[in-house]
Design a protein around this motif. Sequence first.
Motif, short mmCIF file in Angstrom:
data_model
loop_
_atom_site.label_atom_id
_atom_site.label_comp_id
_atom_site.label_asym_id
_atom_site.label_seq_id
_atom_site.Cartn_x
_atom_site.Cartn_y
_atom_site.Cartn_z
N ILE A 190 0.84 -1.20 0.00
CA ILE A 190 0.00 0.00 0.00
C ILE A 190 0.88 1.26 0.00
O ILE A 190 0.60 2.22 -0.73
CB ILE A 190 -0.99 0.00 1.19
CG1 ILE A 190 -1.97 -1.17 1.06
CG2 ILE A 190 -1.71 1.33 1.31
CD1 ILE A 190 -2.79 -1.19 -0.22
N GLU A 191 1.93 1.26 0.80
CA GLU A 191 2.85 2.41 0.82
C GLU A 191 3.49 2.63 -0.55
O GLU A 191 3.60 3.76 -1.02
CB GLU A 191 3.92 2.24 1.89
CG GLU A 191 3.38 2.31 3.31
CD GLU A 191 2.66 3.61 3.62
OE1 GLU A 191 3.19 4.69 3.30
OE2 GLU A 191 1.55 3.55 4.18
N LYS A 192 3.90 1.54 -1.21
CA LYS A 192 4.48 1.64 -2.54
C LYS A 192 3.44 2.12 -3.54
O LYS A 192 3.73 2.95 -4.40
CB LYS A 192 5.06 0.28 -2.96
CG LYS A 192 5.77 0.30 -4.28
CD LYS A 192 7.01 1.15 -4.23
CE LYS A 192 7.78 1.08 -5.53
NZ LYS A 192 8.92 1.98 -5.57
N ALA A 193 2.21 1.62 -3.42
CA ALA A 193 1.13 2.06 -4.32
C ALA A 193 0.88 3.55 -4.17
O ALA A 193 0.72 4.26 -5.17
CB ALA A 193 -0.14 1.27 -4.02
N LYS A 194 0.84 4.03 -2.94
CA LYS A 194 0.61 5.46 -2.71
C LYS A 194 1.71 6.29 -3.36
O LYS A 194 1.43 7.32 -3.98
CB LYS A 194 0.52 5.73 -1.21
CG LYS A 194 -0.76 5.22 -0.59
CD LYS A 194 -0.84 5.17 0.90
CE LYS A 194 -0.19 6.22 1.70
NZ LYS A 194 -0.40 6.08 3.15
N GLU A 195 2.94 5.84 -3.22
CA GLU A 195 4.06 6.53 -3.85
C GLU A 195 3.91 6.56 -5.37
O GLU A 195 4.08 7.61 -6.00
CB GLU A 195 5.36 5.80 -3.46
CG GLU A 195 6.61 6.32 -4.10
CD GLU A 195 7.81 5.43 -3.78
OE1 GLU A 195 8.56 5.14 -4.71
OE2 GLU A 195 7.96 5.03 -2.61
N LEU A 196 3.56 5.43 -5.97
CA LEU A 196 3.39 5.35 -7.43
C LEU A 196 2.19 6.14 -7.91
O LEU A 196 2.23 6.73 -9.00
CB LEU A 196 3.28 3.89 -7.86
CG LEU A 196 4.54 3.04 -7.69
CD1 LEU A 196 4.24 1.56 -7.91
CD2 LEU A 196 5.65 3.52 -8.62
N LEU A 197 1.13 6.18 -7.14
CA LEU A 197 -0.06 6.91 -7.54
C LEU A 197 0.20 8.40 -7.68
O LEU A 197 -0.36 9.05 -8.56
CB LEU A 197 -1.20 6.67 -6.55
CG LEU A 197 -1.87 5.30 -6.64
CD1 LEU A 197 -2.71 5.03 -5.40
CD2 LEU A 197 -2.72 5.19 -7.90
N VAL A 198 1.04 8.95 -6.83
CA VAL A 198 1.30 10.40 -6.90
C VAL A 198 2.52 10.75 -7.75
O VAL A 198 2.65 11.88 -8.18
CB VAL A 198 1.42 11.04 -5.50
CG1 VAL A 198 0.12 10.89 -4.73
CG2 VAL A 198 2.57 10.48 -4.72
N SER A 199 3.39 9.79 -8.02
CA SER A 199 4.61 10.10 -8.75
C SER A 199 4.61 9.63 -10.20
O SER A 199 5.53 9.96 -10.95
CB SER A 199 5.83 9.50 -8.03
OG SER A 199 5.78 8.09 -8.07
N THR A 200 3.58 8.87 -10.59
CA THR A 200 3.51 8.38 -11.97
C THR A 200 2.10 8.58 -12.51
O THR A 200 1.17 8.89 -11.77
CB THR A 200 3.84 6.87 -12.07
OG1 THR A 200 2.76 6.11 -11.51
CG2 THR A 200 5.15 6.53 -11.39
N ASP A 201 1.96 8.37 -13.80
CA ASP A 201 0.65 8.38 -14.44
C ASP A 201 0.20 6.97 -14.78
O ASP A 201 -0.75 6.78 -15.55
CB ASP A 201 0.68 9.24 -15.72
CG ASP A 201 0.82 10.72 -15.40
OD1 ASP A 201 0.26 11.17 -14.38
OD2 ASP A 201 1.51 11.44 -16.17
#
Length: 124
Positions: free
Chosen positions: A74-85
């Motif tokens: 979940i932490e990795k997903a949150k990071e990817l959600l805001v830093s990638t498209d």
Amino acid sequence: MFSLYQRFLIRVAEKEAVSQAEQTLLAYIDQNLSEISLNMLSEAVGMNQNYLSQYFSKSNFGISFIDYVTNKKIEKAKELLVSTDDTCKAIGEMLGYGAQNTFIRVFKKAESMTPAEYRQRNKK
């Protein structure tokens, strides 16, 4: 109120030294997050699955193996959600979720919002 994962992070931060065994466990999980299983981890570190499960949750980490892995994802997903498209489907697949609806359900349970809602609220 802190979640189990947050309490785990506090506990690790407060420890003066994390043992070599614990460092190995956490590093292996981080490196293999998308495909990790208790069986895979036990083979990698040479520990019995039952012992490893008990070692992980009760005596040393205070959080179950599956809860730790889920929270890391979940932490990795949150990071990817805001830093990638990348799409939610692509992010879920990167993290080892075979179906998009499984990823969305797990994310929503942890964050009380869908990945799309999280992205919308937090993307800069």
